[in-house]
Design a protein around this motif. Structure first.
Motif, short mmCIF file in Angstrom:
data_model
loop_
_atom_site.label_atom_id
_atom_site.label_comp_id
_atom_site.label_asym_id
_atom_site.label_seq_id
_atom_site.Cartn_x
_atom_site.Cartn_y
_atom_site.Cartn_z
N ARG A 48 -13.14 29.93 39.72
CA ARG A 48 -14.25 29.08 39.29
C ARG A 48 -15.57 29.67 39.74
NH1 ARG A 48 -16.07 25.46 35.49
NH2 ARG A 48 -17.63 24.11 36.44
N GLN A 49 -15.61 30.19 40.95
CA GLN A 49 -16.82 30.79 41.48
C GLN A 49 -17.28 31.97 40.60
OE1 GLN A 49 -16.34 32.28 45.51
NE2 GLN A 49 -18.27 31.33 46.08
N GLU A 50 -16.34 32.79 40.18
CA GLU A 50 -16.67 33.94 39.32
C GLU A 50 -17.27 33.48 37.99
OE1 GLU A 50 -12.99 36.10 39.10
OE2 GLU A 50 -13.11 36.71 41.21
N VAL A 51 -16.68 32.45 37.40
CA VAL A 51 -17.19 31.91 36.13
C VAL A 51 -18.61 31.38 36.33
CG1 VAL A 51 -16.93 29.98 34.51
CG2 VAL A 51 -14.95 31.40 35.09
N LYS A 92 -22.34 32.40 34.70
CA LYS A 92 -23.24 31.42 34.09
C LYS A 92 -24.63 31.51 34.70
CE LYS A 92 -20.55 27.47 32.51
NZ LYS A 92 -20.40 26.02 32.67
N LEU A 93 -24.67 31.63 36.01
CA LEU A 93 -25.95 31.71 36.72
C LEU A 93 -26.73 32.96 36.28
CD1 LEU A 93 -27.55 30.11 38.78
CD2 LEU A 93 -26.43 31.44 40.58
N LYS A 94 -26.05 34.08 36.15
CA LYS A 94 -26.70 35.30 35.66
C LYS A 94 -27.29 35.07 34.27
CE LYS A 94 -23.68 38.61 37.97
NZ LYS A 94 -22.63 39.61 37.74
N LYS A 108 -29.06 25.52 35.58
CA LYS A 108 -29.01 26.51 36.66
C LYS A 108 -28.84 25.80 38.01
CE LYS A 108 -32.57 28.93 38.18
NZ LYS A 108 -33.74 29.79 38.24
N ALA A 109 -29.58 24.71 38.21
CA ALA A 109 -29.48 23.96 39.47
C ALA A 109 -28.09 23.35 39.63
CB ALA A 109 -30.55 22.87 39.51
N GLN A 110 -27.50 22.88 38.54
CA GLN A 110 -26.14 22.33 38.62
C GLN A 110 -25.15 23.41 39.05
OE1 GLN A 110 -25.78 20.59 34.62
NE2 GLN A 110 -25.42 18.63 35.63
N VAL A 111 -25.28 24.60 38.47
CA VAL A 111 -24.38 25.70 38.81
C VAL A 111 -24.57 26.09 40.28
CG1 VAL A 111 -23.88 28.15 38.38
CG2 VAL A 111 -24.16 26.57 36.46
N GLU A 112 -25.81 26.19 40.72
CA GLU A 112 -26.08 26.53 42.12
C GLU A 112 -25.50 25.48 43.07
OE1 GLU A 112 -30.32 26.84 41.74
OE2 GLU A 112 -30.25 29.03 41.44
N TRP A 157 -21.04 23.88 46.79
CA TRP A 157 -19.91 22.99 47.06
C TRP A 157 -18.62 23.80 47.23
CZ3 TRP A 157 -16.09 20.95 43.30
CH2 TRP A 157 -15.27 19.96 43.86
N ILE A 158 -18.43 24.80 46.38
CA ILE A 158 -17.24 25.64 46.48
C ILE A 158 -17.22 26.38 47.82
CG2 ILE A 158 -16.12 27.72 45.54
CD1 ILE A 158 -16.89 26.64 42.73
N GLU A 159 -18.36 26.89 48.23
CA GLU A 159 -18.44 27.55 49.54
C GLU A 159 -18.07 26.57 50.65
OE1 GLU A 159 -18.71 30.64 50.66
OE2 GLU A 159 -18.70 31.31 48.58
N ASP A 160 -18.54 25.34 50.53
CA ASP A 160 -18.22 24.31 51.53
C ASP A 160 -16.71 24.03 51.53
OD1 ASP A 160 -19.05 22.32 53.48
OD2 ASP A 160 -18.57 20.82 51.93
#
Length: 169
Positions: free
Chosen positions: A119-122, A126-128, A151-155, A160-163
């Motif tokens: 999910r992080q890779e996807v 998207k962020l790029k 962009k803010a939603q993706v960030e 959250w994923i890092e957490d």
């Protein structure tokens, strides 16, 4: 696919009738994951045909008979295969991802990390994309606002994923 995962996931905790499956899913995950009858009962029929579940008819006096569904060993294997099947196409779907996170207690830590990584890779892709197109729409401030919001939603989800990753270590 996430609807089938949710249906089988409900039966992991014991036998249930159709309405109970629907109600439990909605109570646990909210209206966004509501399973309607047009989805639930065809899925239950397919699972019966596959041998993933069995069905008992429970008769009650003065009430229509209820069909109670039970997960078989085959069904448990199918559930685990389905939840582990998480290619990039599914990783791009937020509902598919969130359902798997909601069922992390059914997965081993390595599989949890793999799902989060995919999910992080996807999301990083998207962020790029959003960063690349953000300045190309300067003539329309509302398009820019939508891009910034996305962009803010993706960030936020990446944070959250890092957490979640930190909580798993």
């Amino acid at each position: 696919m996430y609807a089938e995962i949710l249906i089988l996931g409900q039966l992991l905790s014991g036998p249930k009738h159709g309405y109970e499956i629907k109600k439990n899913i909605q109570e646990a995950l909210g209206e966004e994951f509501e399973i309607n009858n047009n989805l639930l009962y065809p899925a239950l029929r397919r699972f019966l045909e596959m041998g993933a579940i069995s069905k008992e008819v429970v008769k009650s006096e003065g009430k229509p008979a209820r069909h109670v569904y039970l997960l078989t060993d085959t069904g448990e294997e199918i559930f685990h295969d389905m939840i582990r099947d998480f290619p990039s196409k599914l990783a791009a779907n937020q509902s598919e991802f969130l359902v798997r996170v909601a069922l992390f207690d059914r997965l081993e830590p390595d599989m949890r990390r793999e799902i989060l990584q995919k999910r992080q890779e996807v999301l990083q892709e998207k962020l790029k994309f959003y960063r690349r197109i953000e300045n190309t729409h300067a003539q329309n401030p509302f398009v820019v606002e939508v891009i910034r919001f996305q962009k803010a939603q993706v960030e936020h989800e990446l944070a959250w994923i890092e957490d979640l990753k930190q909580k798993m270590t």
